[in-house]
Design a protein around this motif. Structure first.
Motif, PDB file in Angstrom:
ATOM      1  N   VAL A  33      97.288  14.921 -42.898  1.00  0.00           N
ATOM      2  CA  VAL A  33      97.203  13.486 -43.309  1.00  0.00           C
ATOM      3  C   VAL A  33      96.659  13.018 -41.796  1.00  0.00           C
ATOM      4  O   VAL A  33      96.388  11.630 -42.025  1.00  0.00           O
ATOM      5  N   GLY A  34      96.868  13.470 -40.723  1.00  0.00           N
ATOM      6  CA  GLY A  34      96.672  12.872 -39.366  1.00  0.00           C
ATOM      7  C   GLY A  34      95.134  12.440 -39.115  1.00  0.00           C
ATOM      8  O   GLY A  34      94.234  13.019 -39.854  1.00  0.00           O
ATOM      9  N   SER A  35      95.122  11.495 -38.401  1.00  0.00           N
ATOM     10  CA  SER A  35      93.681  10.560 -38.108  1.00  0.00           C
ATOM     11  C   SER A  35      93.211  11.151 -36.844  1.00  0.00           C
ATOM     12  O   SER A  35      94.099  11.789 -35.846  1.00  0.00           O
ATOM     13  N   GLU A  36      92.055  10.764 -36.101  1.00  0.00           N
ATOM     14  CA  GLU A  36      91.672  11.171 -34.839  1.00  0.00           C
ATOM     15  C   GLU A  36      92.461  10.623 -33.938  1.00  0.00           C
ATOM     16  O   GLU A  36      92.767   9.457 -33.881  1.00  0.00           O
ATOM     17  N   GLY A  37      93.099  11.407 -32.778  1.00  0.00           N
ATOM     18  CA  GLY A  37      93.846  10.686 -31.739  1.00  0.00           C
ATOM     19  C   GLY A  37      95.292  10.840 -32.127  1.00  0.00           C
ATOM     20  O   GLY A  37      96.220  10.552 -31.205  1.00  0.00           O
ATOM     21  N   ASP A  38      95.810  11.164 -33.278  1.00  0.00           N
ATOM     22  CA  ASP A  38      97.084  11.457 -33.401  1.00  0.00           C
ATOM     23  C   ASP A  38      97.658  12.783 -33.003  1.00  0.00           C
ATOM     24  O   ASP A  38      96.710  13.900 -33.083  1.00  0.00           O
ATOM     25  N   SER A  39      98.809  12.995 -32.635  1.00  0.00           N
ATOM     26  CA  SER A  39      99.201  14.266 -31.950  1.00  0.00           C
ATOM     27  C   SER A  39      99.251  15.360 -33.126  1.00  0.00           C
ATOM     28  O   SER A  39      98.914  16.455 -32.714  1.00  0.00           O
ATOM     29  N   GLN A  40      99.344  15.171 -34.289  1.00  0.00           N
ATOM     30  CA  GLN A  40      99.341  16.119 -35.316  1.00  0.00           C
ATOM     31  C   GLN A  40      97.839  16.779 -35.498  1.00  0.00           C
ATOM     32  O   GLN A  40      97.884  17.809 -35.854  1.00  0.00           O
ATOM     33  N   THR A  41      97.109  15.816 -35.257  1.00  0.00           N
ATOM     34  CA  THR A  41      95.523  16.357 -35.209  1.00  0.00           C
ATOM     35  C   THR A  41      95.164  17.311 -34.080  1.00  0.00           C
ATOM     36  O   THR A  41      94.533  18.410 -34.524  1.00  0.00           O
ATOM     37  N   ARG A  42      95.824  16.764 -32.992  1.00  0.00           N
ATOM     38  CA  ARG A  42      95.477  17.871 -31.896  1.00  0.00           C
ATOM     39  C   ARG A  42      96.249  19.155 -32.144  1.00  0.00           C
ATOM     40  O   ARG A  42      95.778  20.274 -31.754  1.00  0.00           O
ATOM     41  N   TYR A  43      97.565  19.094 -32.626  1.00  0.00           N
ATOM     42  CA  TYR A  43      98.162  20.222 -33.010  1.00  0.00           C
ATOM     43  C   TYR A  43      97.400  21.334 -33.806  1.00  0.00           C
ATOM     44  O   TYR A  43      97.339  22.324 -33.412  1.00  0.00           O
ATOM     45  N   ALA A  44      97.116  20.492 -34.914  1.00  0.00           N
ATOM     46  CA  ALA A  44      96.168  21.539 -35.887  1.00  0.00           C
ATOM     47  C   ALA A  44      94.919  22.037 -35.453  1.00  0.00           C
ATOM     48  O   ALA A  44      94.488  23.344 -35.448  1.00  0.00           O
ATOM     49  N   SER A  45      94.221  21.271 -34.485  1.00  0.00           N
ATOM     50  CA  SER A  45      92.964  21.803 -33.812  1.00  0.00           C
ATOM     51  C   SER A  45      93.171  22.955 -32.708  1.00  0.00           C
ATOM     52  O   SER A  45      92.499  23.835 -32.893  1.00  0.00           O
ATOM     53  N   GLU A  46      94.218  22.675 -32.100  1.00  0.00           N
ATOM     54  CA  GLU A  46      94.635  23.528 -31.031  1.00  0.00           C
ATOM     55  C   GLU A  46      95.091  24.839 -31.619  1.00  0.00           C
ATOM     56  O   GLU A  46      94.850  25.965 -30.944  1.00  0.00           O
ATOM     57  N   ALA A  47      95.953  24.842 -32.547  1.00  0.00           N
ATOM     58  CA  ALA A  47      96.603  25.972 -32.931  1.00  0.00           C
ATOM     59  C   ALA A  47      95.476  26.796 -33.857  1.00  0.00           C
ATOM     60  O   ALA A  47      95.524  28.036 -33.752  1.00  0.00           O
ATOM     61  N   SER A  48      94.609  26.151 -34.620  1.00  0.00           N
ATOM     62  CA  SER A  48      93.621  26.933 -35.274  1.00  0.00           C
ATOM     63  C   SER A  48      92.502  27.598 -34.081  1.00  0.00           C
ATOM     64  O   SER A  48      92.327  28.722 -34.298  1.00  0.00           O
ATOM     65  N   ALA A  49      92.182  26.958 -33.197  1.00  0.00           N
ATOM     66  CA  ALA A  49      91.285  27.481 -32.208  1.00  0.00           C
ATOM     67  C   ALA A  49      92.003  28.828 -31.646  1.00  0.00           C
ATOM     68  O   ALA A  49      91.324  29.962 -31.475  1.00  0.00           O
TER      69      ALA A  49
END
Length: 329
Positions: A33-49
């Motif tokens: 449910v995280g939006s751009e700039g939220d740490s949970q969005t960063r987490y999902a993006s970096e973990a996926s990569a």
């Protein structure tokens, strides 16, 4: 004739190879449910990569942030059914399958952020016990978590004690443990999905909410709220959970890679939150927000007393789990 047979064999071999590659490659749908700039969005993006890189592209991950695949209940149902491969959200979102798992979102139960992260390790005794139930009853399992930050109260007026919120409509995450907690705040719980939160604050449907400071910045809540009360009543730990059939379809090596990367990112998420909170106080102050702390009459003991009394009344079965959590060093 020999050349024709050899060519046919070569073509067949290549076709088999491409088929094998397409079958072995796995694309996972990851929702949150995280939006751009939220740490949970960063987490999902970096973990996926990191997972894609570590598996040489054999596992690819399509991200669906900002509630694109539905709200909390829809997201959990999607993972259970397999239409969504994996997701992350508060532990209490899984209480629709295993009610007692909401204990990990109980307020005032962790000594500090590091304790919260350690207590929610998928290998910890309490999480392991509940994971068995999640697999059996919901066809999903927790494979990781992230630390998002301490949650604080915001409103359009200074909130120093539960008396300041008495009878006022206050946003609750649409989960039972939040409704209980908001009652403990002295307020009137009003369930609101995160995607609807800014509008609900703007229109006055609710007068306040509670979230980590990163949420105030990423969702521009400073535009519709004036005061932050630094209650730190809850440490926000998000569970990463995956469909059990999807998990079992991965070979053991890929499972180990995924759990290792998620653990690394969990530890990093703790560092992100700790490093950013001080900066966020400064940034939000510059945006016009006023901070209420124990130094200027925040009655944290009153909040702790009333909230815990409400939780103990509504969740008497939490006691043995809270005791186990408190013993984790």
């Amino acid at each position: 004739m020999f050349l024709k047979k050899k060519l046919a064999l070569t073509i067949a071999t290549l076709a088999f190879s491409f088929t094998t590659i397409s079958v072995s490659a796995e694309t996972l749908r990851y929702a949150h449910v995280g939006s751009e700039g939220d740490s949970q969005t960063r987490y999902a993006s970096e973990a996926s990569a990191a997972i894609e890189e570590a598996t040489n592209g054999e596992i690819t991950i399509d991200l669906f942030p900002a509630s694109q695949l539905g709200g909390v209940a829809e997201m959990v149902d999607g993972v259970s059914l397999g239409s969504i491969s994996l997701a992350h959200h508060e532990f209490a979102s899984l209480a629709q399958i295993v009610p007692d798992i909401a204990v990990f979102n109980a307020p005032f139960i962790y000594r500090d952020a590091a304790h919260a992260l350690k207590a929610t390790d998928p290998q910890s005794p309490v999480v392991s016990e509940m994971n068995d139930q999640l697999v059996a009853e919901g066809n999903l399992r927790i494979i990781g978590r992230m630390y998002r930050g301490a949650r604080h109260i915001t409103a359009n007026f200074p909130v120093r004690s539960p008396a300041d919120l008495e009878g006022k409509p206050f946003r609750a995450v649409p989960l039972d443990i939040w409704i209980s907690m908001v009652k403990g705040f002295g307020a009137e719980p009003t369930p609101v999905e995160v995607s609807e939160l800014p509008t609900s604050l703007m229109t006055g449907l609710v007068v306040g909410q509670e979230n980590p400071l990163t949420m105030l910045m990423s969702n521009s809540l400073y535009e519709v709220q004036s005061h932050v009360s630094m209650t730190g009543h809850m440490h926000s730990i998000l569970a990463v959970f995956i469909n059990e059939d999807t998990w079992q379809s991965l070979d053991e090596g890929d499972q180990e890679v995924i759990t290792r990367i998620l653990e690394e990112k969990a530890q990093e998420s703790l560092q992100w939150a700790q490093e950013r909170e001080t900066r966020l106080v400064e940034e939000l102050t510059e945006k016009g927000m006023t901070f209420v702390t124990e130094e200027n009459d925040l009655d944290l003991d009153a909040f702790r007393e009333k909230v815990l009394a409400q939780i103990n009344e509504d969740y008497p079965n939490f006691e043995p789990y809270i005791e186990q959590i408190s013993e984790i060093e």
